[in-house]
Design an enzyme around this catalytic site. Structure first.
Site, PDB file in Angstrom:
ATOM      1  N   GLN A 170       0.718  -1.336   0.167  1.00 36.57           N
ATOM      2  CA  GLN A 170      -0.095  -0.180  -0.086  1.00 36.57           C
ATOM      3  C   GLN A 170       0.903   1.256   0.004  1.00 36.57           C
ATOM      4  O   GLN A 170       0.440   2.507  -0.290  1.00 36.57           O
ATOM      5  CB  GLN A 170      -0.924   0.010   1.246  1.00 36.57           C
ATOM      6  CG  GLN A 170      -1.928  -1.238   1.179  1.00 36.57           C
ATOM      7  CD  GLN A 170      -2.882  -1.258   2.351  1.00 36.57           C
ATOM      8  OE1 GLN A 170      -2.644  -1.724   3.191  1.00 36.57           O
ATOM      9  NE2 GLN A 170      -3.931  -0.440   2.001  1.00 36.57           N
ATOM     10  N   ASN A 197      -1.884 -10.750   8.622  1.00 35.45           N
ATOM     11  CA  ASN A 197      -2.970  -9.717   8.846  1.00 35.45           C
ATOM     12  C   ASN A 197      -4.145 -10.182   8.150  1.00 35.45           C
ATOM     13  O   ASN A 197      -4.365 -10.816   6.934  1.00 35.45           O
ATOM     14  CB  ASN A 197      -2.487  -8.451   7.814  1.00 35.45           C
ATOM     15  CG  ASN A 197      -3.351  -7.274   8.194  1.00 35.45           C
ATOM     16  OD1 ASN A 197      -3.667  -6.868   9.153  1.00 35.45           O
ATOM     17  ND2 ASN A 197      -4.294  -7.139   7.053  1.00 35.45           N
ATOM     18  N   GLU A 198      -5.433  -9.984   8.952  1.00 35.65           N
ATOM     19  CA  GLU A 198      -6.729 -10.635   8.546  1.00 35.65           C
ATOM     20  C   GLU A 198      -6.839 -11.608   7.503  1.00 35.65           C
ATOM     21  O   GLU A 198      -7.323 -11.857   6.509  1.00 35.65           O
ATOM     22  CB  GLU A 198      -7.282  -9.048   7.979  1.00 35.65           C
ATOM     23  CG  GLU A 198      -7.315  -8.090   8.787  1.00 35.65           C
ATOM     24  CD  GLU A 198      -8.216  -7.004   8.096  1.00 35.65           C
ATOM     25  OE1 GLU A 198      -8.336  -7.012   7.221  1.00 35.65           O
ATOM     26  OE2 GLU A 198      -8.402  -5.954   8.982  1.00 35.65           O
ATOM     27  N   TYR A 218     -12.859  -1.532  12.700  1.00 34.68           N
ATOM     28  CA  TYR A 218     -13.415  -0.228  11.990  1.00 34.68           C
ATOM     29  C   TYR A 218     -14.950  -0.036  12.786  1.00 34.68           C
ATOM     30  O   TYR A 218     -15.048   1.145  12.958  1.00 34.68           O
ATOM     31  CB  TYR A 218     -13.352  -0.481  10.461  1.00 34.68           C
ATOM     32  CG  TYR A 218     -11.853  -0.450  10.404  1.00 34.68           C
ATOM     33  CD1 TYR A 218     -11.241   0.802   9.774  1.00 34.68           C
ATOM     34  CD2 TYR A 218     -11.073  -1.461  10.420  1.00 34.68           C
ATOM     35  CE1 TYR A 218      -9.865   0.619   9.497  1.00 34.68           C
ATOM     36  CE2 TYR A 218      -9.651  -1.370   9.818  1.00 34.68           C
ATOM     37  CZ  TYR A 218      -9.254  -0.242   9.348  1.00 34.68           C
ATOM     38  OH  TYR A 218      -7.912  -0.229   9.116  1.00 34.68           O
ATOM     39  N   GLU A 240      -5.071  -1.763  14.170  1.00 36.75           N
ATOM     40  CA  GLU A 240      -5.619  -1.027  13.304  1.00 36.75           C
ATOM     41  C   GLU A 240      -6.785  -0.469  13.699  1.00 36.75           C
ATOM     42  O   GLU A 240      -7.813  -1.291  14.307  1.00 36.75           O
ATOM     43  CB  GLU A 240      -5.763  -1.720  11.822  1.00 36.75           C
ATOM     44  CG  GLU A 240      -4.819  -1.929  11.096  1.00 36.75           C
ATOM     45  CD  GLU A 240      -4.932  -2.496   9.526  1.00 36.75           C
ATOM     46  OE1 GLU A 240      -6.181  -2.118   9.027  1.00 36.75           O
ATOM     47  OE2 GLU A 240      -4.355  -3.418   8.947  1.00 36.75           O
ATOM     48  N   TRP A 265      -4.911   3.456  11.633  1.00 37.54           N
ATOM     49  CA  TRP A 265      -4.972   3.124  10.229  1.00 37.54           C
ATOM     50  C   TRP A 265      -5.557   4.366   9.680  1.00 37.54           C
ATOM     51  O   TRP A 265      -6.608   4.739   9.635  1.00 37.54           O
ATOM     52  CB  TRP A 265      -5.559   2.097   9.823  1.00 37.54           C
ATOM     53  CG  TRP A 265      -5.480   1.528   8.401  1.00 37.54           C
ATOM     54  CD1 TRP A 265      -6.006   2.270   7.257  1.00 37.54           C
ATOM     55  CD2 TRP A 265      -4.392   0.771   7.875  1.00 37.54           C
ATOM     56  NE1 TRP A 265      -5.371   1.540   6.035  1.00 37.54           N
ATOM     57  CE2 TRP A 265      -4.426   0.991   6.474  1.00 37.54           C
ATOM     58  CE3 TRP A 265      -3.429   0.047   8.444  1.00 37.54           C
ATOM     59  CZ2 TRP A 265      -3.502   0.503   5.668  1.00 37.54           C
ATOM     60  CZ3 TRP A 265      -2.411  -0.595   7.525  1.00 37.54           C
ATOM     61  CH2 TRP A 265      -2.625  -0.529   6.147  1.00 37.54           C
ATOM     62  N   GLU A 294      -5.497   1.740  -1.360  1.00 36.39           N
ATOM     63  CA  GLU A 294      -6.472   0.890  -0.919  1.00 36.39           C
ATOM     64  C   GLU A 294      -6.873  -0.452  -1.767  1.00 36.39           C
ATOM     65  O   GLU A 294      -8.116  -0.340  -1.908  1.00 36.39           O
ATOM     66  CB  GLU A 294      -7.897   1.645  -0.263  1.00 36.39           C
ATOM     67  CG  GLU A 294      -8.946   1.031   0.365  1.00 36.39           C
ATOM     68  CD  GLU A 294      -8.377   0.500   1.895  1.00 36.39           C
ATOM     69  OE1 GLU A 294      -7.520   0.623   2.401  1.00 36.39           O
ATOM     70  OE2 GLU A 294      -9.194  -0.592   2.101  1.00 36.39           O
TER      71      GLU A 294
HETATM   72  C1  NOJ Z   1      -7.501  -3.248   6.969  1.00 35.72           C
HETATM   73  C2  NOJ Z   1      -6.474  -3.793   6.237  1.00 35.72           C
HETATM   74  O1  NOJ Z   1      -5.270  -4.574   6.844  1.00 35.72           O
HETATM   75  C3  NOJ Z   1      -5.905  -2.631   5.544  1.00 35.72           C
HETATM   76  O2  NOJ Z   1      -4.822  -3.310   4.665  1.00 35.72           O
HETATM   77  C4  NOJ Z   1      -6.947  -1.675   4.895  1.00 35.72           C
HETATM   78  O3  NOJ Z   1      -6.188  -0.868   4.016  1.00 35.72           O
HETATM   79  C5  NOJ Z   1      -7.790  -1.191   5.788  1.00 35.72           C
HETATM   80  N1  NOJ Z   1      -8.389  -2.243   6.647  1.00 35.72           N
HETATM   81  C6  NOJ Z   1      -8.843  -0.381   5.439  1.00 35.72           C
HETATM   82  O4  NOJ Z   1      -9.669  -1.014   4.819  1.00 35.72           O
END
Ligand code: NOJ
Length: 489
Positions: free
Chosen positions: A44, A196-197, A337, A394, A443, A450
């Site tokens: 990113q 990550n996720e 989020y 984040e 974040w 994105e």
């Molecule tokens: C989670 C992700 O880890 C990240 O890469 C992404 O940019 C953000 N969410 C925002 O959507």
């Protein structure tokens, strides 16, 4: 006499003005040594996708022709070739200055696997290692601890072409890559994240890529059938996590290793039937517990294991669950989020639910803003996983253009600022309720790429002019800076 009255009046006016300006800046109690940071990920921000021997990753394939996924999704034909130019060392030096001025004591970054291992395995690209040494050393010299994610959605293309996570060999490919990072960077990096996720990667991204490759309509998030038939992906990833955690611990490098998840707090957008409520609970478990349980309890949730036919599709071999159980993950990373809204639709592939209406106005990109739900969610993690150490890896907001108006070098992103403020308070409340939270990362430090949304969604607290690469601290940056100053007092 007259002068002193005037001075007094002036002083009291100044005091009131400064009180008004700091109205939102409250000093909250956080544990000693709390990590205050901002986050990013290699693809990113770096650019330099073809520089100095870096190999391609899966995004270099899908954001470029003939796929051009960002163009399909947003109309902007963009890829990560430049991103926000951080592979340029001069740019990175300027960016670190902004981090230092902000007052953070840690920065979350990720390593691009194909930058250090262009083919994913085998020959090491020393130029890639040099770049990360420069990044890590620069951060440390500026009093900022690096927190390093080993894998942030960016599978080397060479390995994706061999089946990626569906190929059991990926467990060793990843562990070898992790080994390299521990050996080369572990003397200075004291906090690592393996993944990550993983559920976003699988249920959104991999599902989309597979649909494109097989020329089918994607079903996003993945259907129950897809998740079931790809249980081996989940299992291989969890084996890779466990093996790397164990390896890290045998090296006695004096640091910690964790894994980070998208914390999906889910709700229904309408009055639900009993079966809707049952589906909602299932969906919550699928998003969260399917990956968290093996990492923090050593086993898959039984109900999902059976329902998703893991013994048929999961490639679970003798000794695997012992390995998973043996790994002691040091901390739980949480990306949060907002609350994800669902709508009941009997027969829908994602466990009877489809995406629902976000009740917020204005709407945020990643769900419905609900800091109170975040507090409850964190308290529930404490109960479910025996009070693990948690880092909020984040938390941030992308509201779209209305919050990003760039005027005279300034962005008055009041929505993001309020969002961050409320969520820091929520973290504080969770700590007061006994949740063991050790850090918070916004974040993101900068607007960046994105993923398939290209440059159309800004999440940064620093505005980036994507053409000139100039940076401008937004109002949210200034607020965070003052907040951090207060914390240090
Ligand atoms: C989670 C992700 O880890 C990240 O890469 C992404 O940019 C953000 N969410 C925002 O959507």
């Amino acid at each position: 006499m007259k002068t002193s009255w005037i001075t007094l009046i002036l002083l009291s006016c100044l005091l009131q003005i400064s009180r008004a300006q700091n109205k939102h800046i409250e000093k909250l109690q956080f544990p000693k040594g709390f990590l205050w940071g901002a986050a990013s990920a290699a693809y990113q921000v770096e650019g330099g996708t073809k520089a100095d021997g870096r190999g391609p990753n899966i995004w270099d394939k899908y954001l470029n022709p003939p796929y051009s996924l960002a163009k399909m999704a947003t109309g902007q034909d963009v890829n990560g070739d430049i991103a926000i130019n951080e592979y340029d060392r001069n740019q990175f030096l300027k960016d670190v200055k902004l981090m230092k001025d902000l007052g953070i004591n840690t920065y979350r970054m990720s390593i691009s696997w194909p930058r250090v291992l262009p083919e994913g395995t085998g020959k090491v690209n020393e130029a890639g290692i040099d770049y990360y040494n420069f990044v890590i050393n620069t951060l440390i010299e500026n009093g900022i601890k690096p927190l390093v994610t080993l894998y942030h959605f960016d599978m080397p293309l060479a390995l994706a072409n061999k089946g990626g996570w569906m190929n059991r060999e990926c467990v060793n490919w990843f562990t070898d890559y992790a080994n390299l990072c521990f050996d080369r960077f572990g003397d200075r990096v004291k906090t690592f994240l393996t993944f990550n996720e993983p559920s976003i990667e699988m249920f959104f991204l991999q599902t989309l890529f597979d649909a494109i490759d097989s020329k089918q309509m994607p079903s996003i998030p993945a259907s129950e059938k897809y998740i079931s038939e790809h249980f081996a992906h989940i299992h291989h990833l969890m084996l890779a996590h466990a093996q790397s955690v164990n390896l890290y611990h045998t090296k006695n490098l004096g640091g910690k290793i964790g894994i980070t998840f998208n914390f999906m707090l889910c709700d229904l957008d309408s009055t639900a039937s009993e079966s809707g409520k049952t589906s909602l609970n299932l969906v919550r478990k699928v998003w969260n517990n399917l990956f968290m349980d093996p990492a923090f309890k050593g086993s898959y949730p039984k109900e999902l294991f059976d329902r998703l036919k893991a013994s048929q599709y999961g490639d679970i071999q003798a000794g695997d669950m012992d390995l998973i159980k043996s790994a002691k993950t040091d901390f739980l990373g949480i990306n949060y989020y907002g609350v994800n809204m669902y709508h009941e639709k009997p027969g829908a592939g994602f466990f009877g639910l489809v995406n629902g209406k976000n009740p917020d106005k204005p709407e945020m990109f990643n769900g419905f803003v609900n800091p109170a739900a975040f507090v409850d969610g964190l308290v529930s993690l404490k109960k479910q996983y025996s009070n693990p150490e948690i880092i909020i890896t984040e938390n941030g907001a992308g509201y779209g253009e209305m919050d990003e108006k760039f005027e005279n070098g300034k962005v008055n992103d009041v929505l993001r600022m309020a969002y961050i403020q409320k969520h820091i308070k929520a973290v504080n409340e969770a700590i007061r309720k006994g949740v063991n939270i050790k850090g918070y990362f916004v974040w993101s430090m900068f607007d960046n790429l994105e993923w398939i949304m290209g440059f159309s969604r800004r999440f940064g607290i620093t505005y980036v002019d994507f053409k000139t690469q100039d940076r401008f601290p937004k109002q949210s940056y200034l607020w965070y800076q003052t907040f951090l100053k207060e914390q240090k007092k």
